[in-house]
Design a protein around this motif. Structure first.
Motif, PDB file in Angstrom:
ATOM      1  N   GLN A   1     -10.817   2.078 -10.045  1.00  0.00           N
ATOM      2  CA  GLN A   1     -10.870   3.399  -9.447  1.00  0.00           C
ATOM      3  C   GLN A   1     -11.822   3.399  -8.260  1.00  0.00           C
ATOM      4  O   GLN A   1     -13.026   3.199  -8.425  1.00  0.00           O
TER       5      GLN A   1
ATOM      6  N   PHE B   1     -12.383   0.348 -15.328  1.00  0.00           N
ATOM      7  CA  PHE B   1     -12.302   0.886 -16.677  1.00  0.00           C
ATOM      8  C   PHE B   1     -11.393   0.019 -17.530  1.00  0.00           C
ATOM      9  O   PHE B   1     -10.323  -0.401 -17.079  1.00  0.00           O
TER      10      PHE B   1
ATOM     11  N   PHE C   1     -10.059   5.669 -22.639  1.00  0.00           N
ATOM     12  CA  PHE C   1     -10.788   4.944 -21.604  1.00  0.00           C
ATOM     13  C   PHE C   1     -12.248   4.759 -21.984  1.00  0.00           C
ATOM     14  O   PHE C   1     -12.874   5.644 -22.574  1.00  0.00           O
ATOM     15  N   GLY C   2     -12.809   3.619 -21.580  1.00  0.00           N
ATOM     16  CA  GLY C   2     -14.228   3.382 -21.690  1.00  0.00           C
ATOM     17  C   GLY C   2     -14.979   4.078 -20.573  1.00  0.00           C
ATOM     18  O   GLY C   2     -14.392   4.785 -19.749  1.00  0.00           O
ATOM     19  N   THR C   3     -16.286   3.870 -20.521  1.00  0.00           N
ATOM     20  CA  THR C   3     -17.142   4.547 -19.556  1.00  0.00           C
ATOM     21  C   THR C   3     -16.984   3.996 -18.152  1.00  0.00           C
ATOM     22  O   THR C   3     -17.061   4.734 -17.181  1.00  0.00           O
TER      23      THR C   3
ATOM     24  N   ASN D   1      -0.831   6.228 -25.592  1.00  0.00           N
ATOM     25  CA  ASN D   1      -1.943   7.173 -25.604  1.00  0.00           C
ATOM     26  C   ASN D   1      -3.220   6.384 -25.356  1.00  0.00           C
ATOM     27  O   ASN D   1      -3.692   5.667 -26.230  1.00  0.00           O
ATOM     28  N   LEU D   2      -3.758   6.495 -24.122  1.00  0.00           N
ATOM     29  CA  LEU D   2      -4.878   5.661 -23.713  1.00  0.00           C
ATOM     30  C   LEU D   2      -6.228   6.315 -23.958  1.00  0.00           C
ATOM     31  O   LEU D   2      -6.400   7.509 -23.723  1.00  0.00           O
TER      32      LEU D   2
ATOM     33  N   GLN E   1     -17.928   9.223 -16.238  1.00  0.00           N
ATOM     34  CA  GLN E   1     -17.221   8.876 -17.462  1.00  0.00           C
ATOM     35  C   GLN E   1     -15.792   8.444 -17.160  1.00  0.00           C
ATOM     36  O   GLN E   1     -15.279   8.641 -16.060  1.00  0.00           O
ATOM     37  N   GLY E   2     -15.160   7.882 -18.165  1.00  0.00           N
ATOM     38  CA  GLY E   2     -13.754   7.533 -18.030  1.00  0.00           C
ATOM     39  C   GLY E   2     -12.880   8.756 -18.264  1.00  0.00           C
ATOM     40  O   GLY E   2     -13.325   9.753 -18.829  1.00  0.00           O
ATOM     41  N   PRO E   3     -11.641   8.700 -17.817  1.00  0.00           N
ATOM     42  CA  PRO E   3     -10.727   9.819 -18.045  1.00  0.00           C
ATOM     43  C   PRO E   3     -10.500  10.068 -19.529  1.00  0.00           C
ATOM     44  O   PRO E   3     -10.434   9.127 -20.323  1.00  0.00           O
TER      45      PRO E   3
ATOM     46  N   PRO F   1      -7.255   6.337 -10.928  1.00  0.00           N
ATOM     47  CA  PRO F   1      -7.272   4.952 -11.407  1.00  0.00           C
ATOM     48  C   PRO F   1      -5.994   4.217 -11.015  1.00  0.00           C
ATOM     49  O   PRO F   1      -4.907   4.798 -11.008  1.00  0.00           O
TER      50      PRO F   1
ATOM     51  N   TYR G   1      -5.435  14.397 -17.564  1.00  0.00           N
ATOM     52  CA  TYR G   1      -6.717  13.860 -17.993  1.00  0.00           C
ATOM     53  C   TYR G   1      -7.850  14.672 -17.356  1.00  0.00           C
ATOM     54  O   TYR G   1      -7.718  15.175 -16.242  1.00  0.00           O
TER      55      TYR G   1
ATOM     56  N   TYR H   1      -2.788  -2.691 -27.463  1.00  0.00           N
ATOM     57  CA  TYR H   1      -2.471  -2.780 -26.044  1.00  0.00           C
ATOM     58  C   TYR H   1      -3.686  -2.344 -25.254  1.00  0.00           C
ATOM     59  O   TYR H   1      -4.295  -1.311 -25.567  1.00  0.00           O
TER      60      TYR H   1
ATOM     61  N   GLN I   1      -0.245  15.356 -23.253  1.00  0.00           N
ATOM     62  CA  GLN I   1       0.826  14.444 -22.890  1.00  0.00           C
ATOM     63  C   GLN I   1       2.162  15.125 -23.137  1.00  0.00           C
ATOM     64  O   GLN I   1       2.399  15.658 -24.225  1.00  0.00           O
TER      65      GLN I   1
ATOM     66  N   PHE J   1      -1.378   7.162 -11.653  1.00  0.00           N
ATOM     67  CA  PHE J   1      -2.254   8.318 -11.506  1.00  0.00           C
ATOM     68  C   PHE J   1      -2.165   8.941 -10.116  1.00  0.00           C
ATOM     69  O   PHE J   1      -1.995   8.233  -9.117  1.00  0.00           O
TER      70      PHE J   1
ATOM     71  N   ASN K   1      -4.879   1.432 -26.174  1.00  0.00           N
ATOM     72  CA  ASN K   1      -3.857   2.327 -26.683  1.00  0.00           C
ATOM     73  C   ASN K   1      -4.133   2.581 -28.164  1.00  0.00           C
ATOM     74  O   ASN K   1      -3.975   1.680 -28.985  1.00  0.00           O
TER      75      ASN K   1
ATOM     76  N   TYR L   1      -8.152  -0.761 -15.388  1.00  0.00           N
ATOM     77  CA  TYR L   1      -7.879   0.072 -14.227  1.00  0.00           C
ATOM     78  C   TYR L   1      -9.026  -0.056 -13.224  1.00  0.00           C
ATOM     79  O   TYR L   1     -10.184  -0.233 -13.609  1.00  0.00           O
TER      80      TYR L   1
END
Lengths: 113, 115
Positions: free
Chosen positions: A38, A89, A103-105, A100-101, B41-43, A44, B35, A32, B48, B106, A93, A36
């Motif tokens: 932001q 971004f 994230f990339g840069t 549970n995500l 950077q990304g989160p 996001p 997060y 999945y 959780q 978020f 999952n 996003y």
């Protein structure tokens, strides 16, 4: 964790042109994926998602393409507008069923009026 | 529908001090996430919750970070003592129950600066 990265950290496009933002992932078990957006000073915001049993999904002005063979994800924005300027971004999952995500840069998209 | 609320929006502290962040998720959302987003950077998921139970806290630095969601609604994230590298935006997100994959909504985040 597995790596989700982006090929280009910045992208500038002319207003009205189409934008393509790319993302690579390395966890073949991820099933999945989400894009996003932001904006500065905000959290996001969900744009579009896709499950691994699909290779394309379309929304309003946005399309996500998934190529599982090369583990590549892309976001296409049609007729890019100034309001599209933001950091984008991709997230995958890592734990199917656990939401549970990872994230990339991110890629900063700048739309030139 | 009201979104995810977070407070404070900004916080500046000195290293070795303590700080706490508060999150109120969207009404009815069973799952709550914290997060950490370092500049550029990304989160990164810290913890959780599913209702008031912890689902995943594998990336939470437990020697200094703690979080709770006692009544299954609001949540607090605490850092004690803070380090310079804790400077980041702390994002709270929530999602509803019922499907394998649910959109995470978020909040605006709390920007922490540790001097």
């Amino acid at each position: 964790g597995e790596n989700v990265g982006l090929h280009l950290p910045t992208l500038s496009v002319q207003e009205g042109d189409n934008s393509i933002i790319n993302c690579a992932y390395s966890n073949s078990a991820s099933d999945y994926f989400i894009w996003y957006k932001q904006e500065s000073g905000k959290g996001p915001q969900f744009i579009i998602d896709i499950r691994s049993n699909m290779d394309k999904r379309q929304g309003q002005r946005v399309t996500v393409l998934l190529n599982k063979t090369v583990k590549h994800l892309s976001l296409q924005i049609a007729a890019t507008q100034p309001g599209d300027s933001a950091v984008y971004f991709c997230a995958e999952n890592l734990s199917p069923g656990a939401n549970n995500l990872f994230f990339g840069t991110g890629t900063r998209l700048t739309v030139i009026p | 529908e009201a979104g995810v609320a977070q407070s404070p929006r900004y916080k500046i502290i000195e290293k070795r001090q303590s700080v706490a962040f508060w999150c109120n998720p969207i009404s009815g959302h069973a799952t709550l996430y914290w997060y950490q987003q370092i500049l550029g950077q990304g989160p990164k998921l810290l913890i959780q919750f599913q209702n008031n139970g912890v689902v995943d806290d594998s990336q939470l630095p437990k020697d200094r970070f703690s979080a709770e969601r006692l009544k299954g609604v609001d949540s607090t994230l605490k850092i004690q003592p803070a380090k310079l590298e804790d400077s980041a935006v702390y994002l709270c997100a929530s999602s509803p129950e019922g499907q394998p994959y649910n959109e995470q909504f978020f909040g605006p985040g709390t920007r922490l600066t540790v001097l």
